[in-house]
Scaffold this active site. Structure first.
Site, PDB file in Angstrom:
ATOM      1  N   HIS A  85       0.826  -1.207   0.000  1.00  0.00           N
ATOM      2  CA  HIS A  85       0.000   0.000   0.000  1.00  0.00           C
ATOM      3  C   HIS A  85       0.869   1.270   0.000  1.00  0.00           C
ATOM      4  O   HIS A  85       0.560   2.242  -0.691  1.00  0.00           O
ATOM      5  CB  HIS A  85      -0.932  -0.033   1.218  1.00  0.00           C
ATOM      6  CG  HIS A  85      -1.654   1.249   1.462  1.00  0.00           C
ATOM      7  ND1 HIS A  85      -1.332   2.098   2.485  1.00  0.00           N
ATOM      8  CD2 HIS A  85      -2.684   1.832   0.795  1.00  0.00           C
ATOM      9  CE1 HIS A  85      -2.126   3.158   2.454  1.00  0.00           C
ATOM     10  NE2 HIS A  85      -2.958   3.025   1.438  1.00  0.00           N
TER      11      HIS A  85
ATOM     12  N   GLU B 249       2.073   1.897  -3.368  1.00  0.00           N
ATOM     13  CA  GLU B 249       0.969   2.438  -4.186  1.00  0.00           C
ATOM     14  C   GLU B 249       0.934   3.968  -4.059  1.00  0.00           C
ATOM     15  O   GLU B 249       0.811   4.692  -5.048  1.00  0.00           O
ATOM     16  CB  GLU B 249      -0.347   1.791  -3.740  1.00  0.00           C
ATOM     17  CG  GLU B 249      -1.585   2.321  -4.430  1.00  0.00           C
ATOM     18  CD  GLU B 249      -2.639   2.750  -3.437  1.00  0.00           C
ATOM     19  OE1 GLU B 249      -2.833   3.971  -3.278  1.00  0.00           O
ATOM     20  OE2 GLU B 249      -3.275   1.866  -2.807  1.00  0.00           O
ATOM     21  N   HIS B 250       1.063   4.470  -2.820  1.00  0.00           N
ATOM     22  CA  HIS B 250       1.117   5.932  -2.633  1.00  0.00           C
ATOM     23  C   HIS B 250       2.316   6.542  -3.358  1.00  0.00           C
ATOM     24  O   HIS B 250       2.210   7.602  -3.966  1.00  0.00           O
ATOM     25  CB  HIS B 250       1.236   6.265  -1.144  1.00  0.00           C
ATOM     26  CG  HIS B 250      -0.080   6.305  -0.431  1.00  0.00           C
ATOM     27  ND1 HIS B 250      -0.484   7.380   0.320  1.00  0.00           N
ATOM     28  CD2 HIS B 250      -1.077   5.396  -0.357  1.00  0.00           C
ATOM     29  CE1 HIS B 250      -1.673   7.138   0.837  1.00  0.00           C
ATOM     30  NE2 HIS B 250      -2.054   5.936   0.447  1.00  0.00           N
TER      31      HIS B 250
ATOM     32  N   GLU C 181      -3.497   8.024   7.453  1.00  0.00           N
ATOM     33  CA  GLU C 181      -4.560   7.228   6.837  1.00  0.00           C
ATOM     34  C   GLU C 181      -4.959   6.077   7.754  1.00  0.00           C
ATOM     35  O   GLU C 181      -6.126   5.766   7.926  1.00  0.00           O
ATOM     36  CB  GLU C 181      -4.117   6.692   5.460  1.00  0.00           C
ATOM     37  CG  GLU C 181      -5.237   5.966   4.728  1.00  0.00           C
ATOM     38  CD  GLU C 181      -4.834   5.428   3.356  1.00  0.00           C
ATOM     39  OE1 GLU C 181      -3.673   5.617   2.951  1.00  0.00           O
ATOM     40  OE2 GLU C 181      -5.694   4.812   2.701  1.00  0.00           O
TER      41      GLU C 181
END
Lengths: 432, 447
Positions: free
Chosen positions: B66, B69-70, B146
């Site tokens: 993840h 991905e950012h 997040e």
């Protein structure tokens, strides 16, 4: 029943991308019901959108939550069908009816197959005019609403919204949650439900659109059949409410690692001549692209996962709002950044480059809204409520492109008011 | 290269329908491409699915899929940091990405005449990403925020995380996609780049282009931009640590002052969909729908919320669109005067009654009619259609499996539903969790 939380649902700017090829037909049924229609024959179903202006703002004194509860109960039994039988009949037709109560409207979103449209419409009509409001269904849905109210009482986002709107609007219907309170919901009766229905679903407040596999004549017949028996007129609507937001920062203590922050102040109405310029300004400051707030708070400093601000033009007031969450240890810093950026924006305005980027984005994004019958039907209904004409989509991008830097900066000065920017913070923010 | 043209025939409608046109081809470097045509609006959605997700992470590196991905939104050799999204936005489009246990996907939605632009940029960041230490450090703060937002601020998300961690004894499905905070804090630029270099390659990706496009044109553009990228020759096989036999049911009790509403959840391990073998998954899909798929006519709703109200909400959910293990979830939110043990017992009794009584044939026929109609409605939203195809391909299904799924659902019998359910409903394979306000915990624990 769906969790209904009208405060955070904001419809910014209804419009659709009509592209020259698409024609909106204005339909007037024999019974006098008006509708906008786009015939789209490639998939054998129709999306029908009904909107009634008023919404939960029509709740009577002491009966907060009545329109919301009524909306959740419409499908829970009608005519000779109890709640279960009604659902089965609907599922057998593979139709779908969605009922939503918002601050300023009740929306009914319908999809039906071409094969059985008459049966689907007959069934929906039963729900609208032969609603049963059975006591056991009322009790069941009340317990769902109570559960939502209880959960909201412990949910920092809901606490922030409720407090913010309460500060802004006090005793005006906008000042309290559409769900009502435990006390007000408990006191609602079966006869309140009939009264709420007859106040909220009336022909004088009705807006209709349809997109799909249906002709103008067929649509007219369906509308007369479906809506002909609704009450002609409803109660008069509220007047303008000036939000009481004067630059305070209030903290509601709540144990959670991340503070939820809501901020905003009064804005301008949708029919104000400066609205389009304000809309462009709001895209630059807090919009969906590379906004100032996103750049300053997230990209440069890593203080939040997401931040945005937007115009929220209500029927009886207007707001410019924003929200984000930040860790308690950095929340004060994030709030300070927002205040500074708001101040700079109000003082210096935007640059030509920022205006150009916003225009390219807004005009380019516009056609993308036009995908799918259900989505277009919703947009068309919204356009009617906002008072636009059927050719609005042809001039909308021109309106955006016509905004000059001078207009924009004049309107930024008019709308952005750092001294009025009010913050509600829920959490344990350090140093606030 | 092979090209298949497949079209759906609508089962229910008498009127002739425009078939949904789907084509597929593969580039020499191993990139699979699927094109879904919908010419109603001048819009296109490009989604690039990498066949790697958080369940492929190395031990101790949770969250790296993840995090990467950012970081793919930072620069490349050809684009400065942030320029990818800026360019999409300046062209009126929107873009984003998402990570799951089994895949990572990047998408843009934009006017269809800008397809070439987004294909060029997406191909570019498959191999050419550049990121500075400083960007990585700032973005690490963003993913920690997040996590705070999505998990730590939400007690039911915390509870689900605990439940999943207990469900899997060995498989990485038990580790949260976003990562455990203490491991996220340590993720480095080197970790991200190592993961990127290993997994981001054309032979580990599926490109789905959906909307107002011409398949030949897509093929040309794919060849031009993705075609020159060399495949990865050291892609590890997708074999994850598997579960040992689960021999004991697990129970959790979770309280948090932010919880107002008590909830009982039970999750069972269940079979997942596999290429050429979706029968059991189809039966479980129907089982969950009939048992608890809605709050009006489903068995649990009727029994526990309507006829003799004990619950505010009750439902059953099956998810079989996974590589290794599916799950069947039961949930009951009791009315305030009903205790958690009582709620759990009522739920178990109701499920047992359902199995005992067997499937009602009218209910099954109605459900199947709805499923047939959903194929018509699904065609109204090419974005979600594209997402479904991409997701199902990314977990190893083939186009033929995706397109026979509705037939599989229609073919399921009442007996198969009960048999599949009985096989899954084994408490040894399950976790039961109670979440409740702190005050309720003491009363519930004495029982």
């Amino acid at each position: 029943m769906k969790a209904i939380f009208a405060f955070i649902s904001v419809f910014l700017f209804h419009s659709f991308a009509g592209l020259a090829a698409v024609e909106v037909q204005e339909v007037r049924s024999q019974g006098g019901i008006q509708a906008w229609l786009i015939e789209e024959r490639s998939i054998p179903f129709t999306a029908l959108e009904l909107r009634f202006r008023g919404g939960t703002s029509l709740d009577r004194e002491g009966k907060r939550g009545e329109i919301n509860l009524m909306t959740a109960l419409i499908e829970e039994g009608a005519g000779d069908l109890d709640s279960q039988e009604f659902s089965k009949a609907r599922d057998r037709l593979a139709a779908s009816f969605e009922f939503d109560a918002y601050l300023d409207s009740v929306a009914i979103s319908v999809r039906f197959l071409s094969d059985n449209k008459d049966e689907a419409i007959a069934l929906l009509k039963k729900a609208l005019v032969q609603t049963r409001f059975d006591e056991d269904a009322i009790e069941r849905v009340k317990s769902q609403v109570r559960s939502i109210i209880d959960s909201d009482a412990n949910d920092p986002s809901a606490i922030a919204s409720n407090a913010f709107y309460n500060d802004a609007f006090g005793n005006h219907p906008y000042g309290t949650n559409s769900n009502g309170t435990l006390e007000s919901v408990n006191q609602l009766t079966r006869s309140d439900m009939f009264a709420a229905r007859d106040r909220a679903l009336t022909k004088d407040n009705l807006f209709v659109s349809a997109v799909g596999d249906i002709s103008a004549d067929e649509l007219g017949e369906i509308l007369d059949q479906l809506l002909g028996d609704l009450p002609k007129s409803g109660p008069s609507l509220e007047g303008y409410a000036t939000p009481n937001l004067n630059g305070e920062t209030s903290v509601i203590a709540f144990d959670t690692p991340q503070s939820v922050i809501m901020f905003g102040h009064e804005s301008i109405a949708r029919d104000d001549p400066d609205f389009i310029a304000a809309y462009v300004a709001s895209e630059i400051m807090g919009g969906s692209g590379e906004s100032i707030l996103r750049q300053e708070v997230r990209e440069k400093r890593g203080l939040t996962y997401g931040i945005g601000s937007f115009l929220s033009p209500l029927d009886h007031s207007s707001l410019l709002l924003g929200r984000f969450s930040s860790g308690n240890e950095v929340a004060a810093q994030a709030v300070q950044v927002v205040k500074e950026e708001w101040g700079k924006f109000a003082q210096n305005g935007a640059t030509q480059a920022q205006l150009d980027i916003a225009k390219t984005y807004l005009t380019g994004a516009y056609p993308l809204r036009f995908d799918g019958n259900s989505r277009i039907a919703r947009i068309l209904a919204g356009m009617q409520m906002d008072g636009y004409s059927t050719d609005y989509f042809k001039i909308r991008n021109d309106l955006v492109n016509a905004v000059t830097l001078e207009d924009l900066n004049r309107v930024i000065k008019r709308v952005y008011a750092p001294e009025k920017l009010t913050f509600v913070i829920v959490g344990r923010p350090e140093g606030l | 290269m092979k090209t298949l043209f497949i079209s759906f025939i609508c089962l229910l409608c008498a009127a002739p329908s425009v078939a949904e046109n789907i084509s597929q081809f593969e580039l020499d470097n191993g990139l699979e491409v699927v094109v879904i045509e919908d010419h109603r609006a001048p819009v296109v959605v490009q989604t690039l699915w990498y066949k790697v997700g958080s369940a492929d992470e190395a031990p101790g590196k949770s969250g790296i899929a993840h995090f990467l991905e950012h970081l793919l939104f930072k620069g490349t050799e050809n684009l400065k940091s942030g320029e990818f999204s800026e360019t999409v936005t300046r062209n009126g489009g929107s873009d984003n990405a998402f990570t799951s246990w089994d895949y990572t996907a990047y998408y843009q939605r934009i006017a269809s005449d800008r397809l070439e632009l987004i294909m060029r940029m997406e191909a570019d960041r498959m191999r050419n990403v550049r990121m500075s230490e400083e960007e990585v450090a700032t973005e690490r703060q963003v993913i920690l925020e997040e996590r705070s937002l999505r998990v730590d601020s939400d007690p039911s998300a915390l509870f689900r995380e605990q439940l999943r961690a207990s469900q899997f004894l060995n498989h990485h499905y038990g580790i949260p996609i976003i990562g455990w905070r203490h491991e996220m804090e340590e993720l480095s630029r080197e970790d991200a780049l190592a993961f990127y270099d290993l997994y981001y390659a054309p032979n580990n990706a599926i490109l789905v282009i959906a909307g107002d496009v011409d398949p030949d044109e897509v093929h040309k553009l794919a060849q031009k931009y993705y075609g020159p990228i060399a495949p990865s020759y050291d892609l590890p096989p997708r074999v994850r640590p598997q579960e040992p036999p689960q021999l004991a049911e697990r129970r959790l009790s979770f309280s948090d002052p932010r919880i107002s509403q008590a909830v009982v959840s039970r999750q069972y391990l269940a079979p997942e969909r596999n290429s050429g073998d979706q029968k059991e998954a189809a039966a479980l899909t129907l089982f969950a729908e009939l048992l608890g798929g809605n709050m009006s006519t489903a068995y649990l709703a009727k029994k526990l919320a309507i006829d003799d109200p004990k619950a505010v909400f009750v439902g059953a959910f099956y998810n079989g669109t996974t590589i290794d293990y599916g799950s069947l979830d039961l949930v009951i939110v009791p009315l305030p005067n009903v205790g958690l043990q009582e709620a759990e017992d009522l739920l178990d009794m109701a499920v047992a009654d359902f199995l005992e009584a067997g499937v009602d044939h009218d209910e099954l026929a109605r459900l199947k009619a709805q499923l047939r109609a959903s194929e018509i409605y699904e065609r109204d939203n090419v974005g979600s259609l594209s997402r479904r195809y991409g997701q199902e391909l990314a977990i190893g299904l083939e186009l033929k499996d995706i397109q026979s799924w509705n037939d599989e659902l229609q073919a399921v019998t009442a007996e198969e539903i009960i048999a599949a359910a009985k096989k899954v409903l084994n408490r040894n394979n399950s976790v039961t969790g109670w979440q409740m306000p702190p005050a309720q915990r003491s009363t519930n624990e004495v029982k």
